[in-house]
Design an enzyme around this catalytic site. Structure first.
Site, PDB file in Angstrom:
ATOM      1  N   GLU A   1       0.830  -1.218   0.000  1.00 52.26           N
ATOM      2  CA  GLU A   1       0.000   0.000   0.000  1.00 52.26           C
ATOM      3  C   GLU A   1       0.861   1.264   0.000  1.00 52.26           C
ATOM      4  OE1 GLU A   1      -3.191  -0.049   2.901  1.00 52.26           O
ATOM      5  OE2 GLU A   1      -3.401   2.128   2.784  1.00 52.26           O
TER       6      GLU A   1
ATOM      7  N   ASP B   1       3.994 -14.227  11.901  1.00 53.89           N
ATOM      8  CA  ASP B   1       2.687 -14.706  11.450  1.00 53.89           C
ATOM      9  C   ASP B   1       1.670 -13.576  11.634  1.00 53.89           C
ATOM     10  OD1 ASP B   1       0.169 -15.866  11.268  1.00 53.89           O
ATOM     11  OD2 ASP B   1       0.765 -17.717  12.251  1.00 53.89           O
TER      12      ASP B   1
ATOM     13  N   HIS C   1      -2.278  10.533   0.063  1.00 56.88           N
ATOM     14  CA  HIS C   1      -2.422   9.165  -0.424  1.00 56.88           C
ATOM     15  C   HIS C   1      -2.458   9.104  -1.934  1.00 56.88           C
ATOM     16  CE1 HIS C   1      -4.210   5.129  -0.732  1.00 56.88           C
ATOM     17  NE2 HIS C   1      -3.591   4.931   0.416  1.00 56.88           N
TER      18      HIS C   1
ATOM     19  N   LYS D   1      -7.508  -0.321  11.681  1.00 56.89           N
ATOM     20  CA  LYS D   1      -6.898  -0.816  10.427  1.00 56.89           C
ATOM     21  C   LYS D   1      -5.680   0.044  10.083  1.00 56.89           C
ATOM     22  CE  LYS D   1      -6.246  -1.333   5.818  1.00 56.89           C
ATOM     23  NZ  LYS D   1      -5.405  -0.494   4.932  1.00 56.89           N
TER      24      LYS D   1
HETATM   25  P1  NDP Z   1       9.283 -23.129  15.396  1.00 61.86           P
HETATM   26  O1  NDP Z   1       8.798 -24.425  15.915  1.00 61.86           O
HETATM   27  O2  NDP Z   1       9.634 -23.042  13.953  1.00 61.86           O
HETATM   28  O3  NDP Z   1      10.540 -22.607  16.227  1.00 61.86           O
HETATM   29  C1  NDP Z   1      10.609 -22.635  17.597  1.00 61.86           C
HETATM   30  C2  NDP Z   1      11.821 -23.419  17.956  1.00 61.86           C
HETATM   31  O4  NDP Z   1      12.995 -22.629  17.724  1.00 61.86           O
HETATM   32  C3  NDP Z   1      11.892 -23.767  19.415  1.00 61.86           C
HETATM   33  O5  NDP Z   1      11.124 -24.885  19.692  1.00 61.86           O
HETATM   34  C4  NDP Z   1      13.366 -24.002  19.618  1.00 61.86           C
HETATM   35  O6  NDP Z   1      13.653 -25.352  19.268  1.00 61.86           O
HETATM   36  C5  NDP Z   1      14.034 -23.117  18.566  1.00 61.86           C
HETATM   37  N1  NDP Z   1      14.753 -21.990  19.162  1.00 61.86           N
HETATM   38  C6  NDP Z   1      15.998 -21.592  18.827  1.00 61.86           C
HETATM   39  N2  NDP Z   1      16.388 -20.545  19.563  1.00 61.86           N
HETATM   40  C7  NDP Z   1      15.371 -20.267  20.412  1.00 61.86           C
HETATM   41  C8  NDP Z   1      15.171 -19.286  21.436  1.00 61.86           C
HETATM   42  N3  NDP Z   1      16.116 -18.387  21.742  1.00 61.86           N
HETATM   43  N4  NDP Z   1      13.984 -19.258  22.085  1.00 61.86           N
HETATM   44  C9  NDP Z   1      13.008 -20.138  21.781  1.00 61.86           C
HETATM   45  N5  NDP Z   1      13.149 -21.103  20.835  1.00 61.86           N
HETATM   46  C10 NDP Z   1      14.316 -21.169  20.155  1.00 61.86           C
HETATM   47  O7  NDP Z   1       8.268 -21.965  15.644  1.00 61.86           O
HETATM   48  P2  NDP Z   1       7.168 -21.654  16.751  1.00 61.86           P
HETATM   49  O8  NDP Z   1       6.952 -22.783  17.683  1.00 61.86           O
HETATM   50  O9  NDP Z   1       7.515 -20.351  17.351  1.00 61.86           O
HETATM   51  O10 NDP Z   1       5.874 -21.514  15.886  1.00 61.86           O
HETATM   52  C11 NDP Z   1       5.724 -20.441  14.980  1.00 61.86           C
HETATM   53  C12 NDP Z   1       5.131 -20.936  13.692  1.00 61.86           C
HETATM   54  O11 NDP Z   1       3.959 -21.696  13.937  1.00 61.86           O
HETATM   55  C13 NDP Z   1       4.719 -19.823  12.799  1.00 61.86           C
HETATM   56  O12 NDP Z   1       5.266 -20.065  11.527  1.00 61.86           O
HETATM   57  C14 NDP Z   1       3.195 -19.922  12.738  1.00 61.86           C
HETATM   58  O13 NDP Z   1       2.704 -19.502  11.491  1.00 61.86           O
HETATM   59  C15 NDP Z   1       2.955 -21.374  12.989  1.00 61.86           C
HETATM   60  N6  NDP Z   1       1.681 -21.775  13.556  1.00 61.86           N
HETATM   61  C16 NDP Z   1       0.759 -20.881  14.056  1.00 61.86           C
HETATM   62  C17 NDP Z   1      -0.414 -21.330  14.608  1.00 61.86           C
HETATM   63  C18 NDP Z   1      -1.362 -20.322  15.177  1.00 61.86           C
HETATM   64  O14 NDP Z   1      -1.022 -19.156  15.290  1.00 61.86           O
HETATM   65  N7  NDP Z   1      -2.589 -20.689  15.552  1.00 61.86           N
HETATM   66  C19 NDP Z   1      -0.756 -22.756  14.676  1.00 61.86           C
HETATM   67  C20 NDP Z   1       0.310 -23.607  14.183  1.00 61.86           C
HETATM   68  C21 NDP Z   1       1.471 -23.120  13.633  1.00 61.86           C
HETATM   69  P3  NDP Z   1      14.801 -26.203  19.991  1.00 61.86           P
HETATM   70  O15 NDP Z   1      14.901 -25.718  21.411  1.00 61.86           O
HETATM   71  O16 NDP Z   1      14.326 -27.615  19.894  1.00 61.86           O
HETATM   72  O17 NDP Z   1      16.032 -25.910  19.200  1.00 61.86           O
END
Ligand code: NDP
Length: 430
Positions: A83, A286, A384, A270
């Site tokens: 936009e 997201d 705009h 919005k």
């Molecule tokens: P991911 O599972 O992709 O990533 C999170 C993982 O990153 C953690 O489990 C951890 O894994 C790792 N990690 C690395 N560094 C860190 C840190 N400093 N702090 C925390 N974790 C870290 O993503 P999310 O669980 O955050 O989920 C987000 C995604 O889920 C988005 O893409 C979203 O679109 C999607 N989603 C959204 C839904 C909704 O909003 N209703 C439903 C389902 C999915 P480890 O410790 O094992 O290395």
């Protein structure tokens, strides 16, 4: 960051803009080369690993908003948005806000929420007591389901129980909803939470005799709030024939309208989300999750209302505030995969998740100021349509230098639309 290198940024050519960001210390030489070669897209292989039935990639323009001073630090704000005028408006409002003390943010400890919702619970009150008594065992089981987040210093922290009753729906039987508050550290946490909820559901069924119907995060992120505030001297709001005091009072009145009238509030909010979504998208977060959460939060009183407040303090300054629930992260999802998301985090100086939440609330506050200030003075179309003229010129087929020339003529035409843009192009350039 050397902000002197960024002055009059909007007047620079594309190459000069990239160079200025490099000279100011915002991006690295490698980032500079990536931008110069327009190499920010996902490659086909990555795209096909992200979604199903992948065909290609859909690009959005990525730009930067300027003049943001957040908690005393200069920030360049990456925004992915189609936009016109959003980035210009954010930069303009941030400049006005920087005449005061800039943005100050407050982001209390963030916790995400997961829910297990049970049906077929015979005695709700008794089940509630059983679950509350087993709180620590349930939290332990949740943490055992995702041990890596505990190693990172996060994990399940608290548990609450809600009985869901509704006498208005026919054939409604009460449900029991168990909430866990979870520290997901730098991640938005959807996968962490969903794994935990699926992990604890059998134990909760065993404890209560109920059946788990739903096991998933809640996108209503009421425990992940971020607030940004600003104080603007009235004189900084002066425009044309309007004094700063008049503009201030009109902004306050417009916000009063958006607080009582949902028809206005939706448009008001919005405008806030124009900026917030653009940064959420740029940083690989997201935006559906953020949108869902924010609009639900705007209805928390039972009526959909303005998300911002604008008031006058004793000195006559305009005081603005915006609080948003922000289910976001700095790791996970598309963030670590998408080259444009990685660049956006670099441009922001790699904020942690709390800092990113404060940045998003500040951008929303700036966007709201810009929109309401324009609305209560000369109207939104003046600025705009100037930028929209360029989009119309491109849609009409203008190329290179023709784009600005057609846009300039279009701005003087009685009707600024695609048909006029095509006529101008035909008359002057064919
Ligand atoms: P991911 O599972 O992709 O990533 C999170 C993982 O990153 C953690 O489990 C951890 O894994 C790792 N990690 C690395 N560094 C860190 C840190 N400093 N702090 C925390 N974790 C870290 O993503 P999310 O669980 O955050 O989920 C987000 C995604 O889920 C988005 O893409 C979203 O679109 C999607 N989603 C959204 C839904 C909704 O909003 N209703 C439903 C389902 C999915 P480890 O410790 O094992 O290395």
């Amino acid at each position: 960051m050397d902000t002197t290198k960024l002055s009059k940024f909007y007047k620079k050519s594309h190459e000069e803009k990239i160079d200025a960001l490099f000279e100011a210390g915002v991006i690295s030489d490698e980032d500079k080369q990536t931008l110069l070669s327009n190499n920010l897209d996902l490659n086909l292989e990555t795209g096909s690993n992200m979604i199903e039935n992948h065909l290609g990639n859909y690009s959005l323009p990525l730009g930067v908003a300027m003049n943001f001073v957040i908690d005393g630090t200069n920030k360049v704000i990456p925004m992915a948005i189609e936009e016109p005028s959003v980035i210009a408006a954010a930069s303009f409002a941030a400049k006005i806000i920087s005449t005061g003390s800039g943005f100050s943010t407050d982001v209390p400890d963030r916790q995400a929420i997961g829910q297990v919702t049970l049906k077929h619970v015979d005695n709700m009150a008794e089940a509630r007591e059983i679950i509350l008594n087993a709180k620590q065992a349930i939290l332990d089981r949740a943490n055992e389901a995702h041990p890596s987040i505990v190693k990172r210093g996060g994990g399940a922290r608290d548990l609450i129980v809600r009985i869901l009753e509704d006498t208005d729906q026919p054939d409604f039987h009460a449900f029991l909803s168990i909430h866990l508050h979870i520290d997901t550290k730098e991640a938005m946490g959807a996968n962490i939470i969903n794994t935990m909820m699926e992990g604890i559901a059998p134990y909760i069924e065993e404890l209560t005799g109920g059946t788990a119907l739903l096991r998933i995060l809640s996108n209503y992120a009421t425990e992940s709030l971020a607030t940004s505030q600003c104080v603007i001297p009235a004189h900084a709001l002066k425009t044309g024939k309007y004094t700063g005091e008049e503009v201030r009072d009109r902004i306050i009145e417009a916000t009063q309208v958006a607080t009582i009238d949902p028809y206005r509030a939706v448009t008001h909010n919005k405008g806030i989300m124009n900026g917030v979504d653009a940064v959420v998208a740029a940083t690989g977060n997201d935006w559906r999750a953020v949108e869902a959460s924010v609009h639900a939060y705007a209805s928390r009183s039972g009526q959909y209302r303005s998300l911002t407040t604008w008031e006058k303090n004793e000195q006559g300054d305009l005081v603005g505030s915006l609080t948003l629930p922000l289910p976001i992260g700095t790791v996970g999802g598309a963030i670590s995969i998408h080259p444009a998301a990685q660049l956006s985090h670099t441009i922001l100086g790699h904020p942690n998740v709390n800092e990113l939440a404060g940045i998003l609330a500040s951008v929303g506050l700036a966007q709201n100021l810009a929109a309401v200030r324009a609305l209560v003075t000369y109207g939104i179309q003046k600025g705009h349509m100037g930028l929209h003229a360029r989009s119309l010129a491109i849609s009409a087929g203008a190329k290179g230098e023709q784009v600005q020339q057609v846009a300039d003529l279009l701005k003087q035409a009685p009707h600024m639309n695609l048909a006029t843009a095509k006529e101008i192009l035909k008359d002057f350039f064919k």
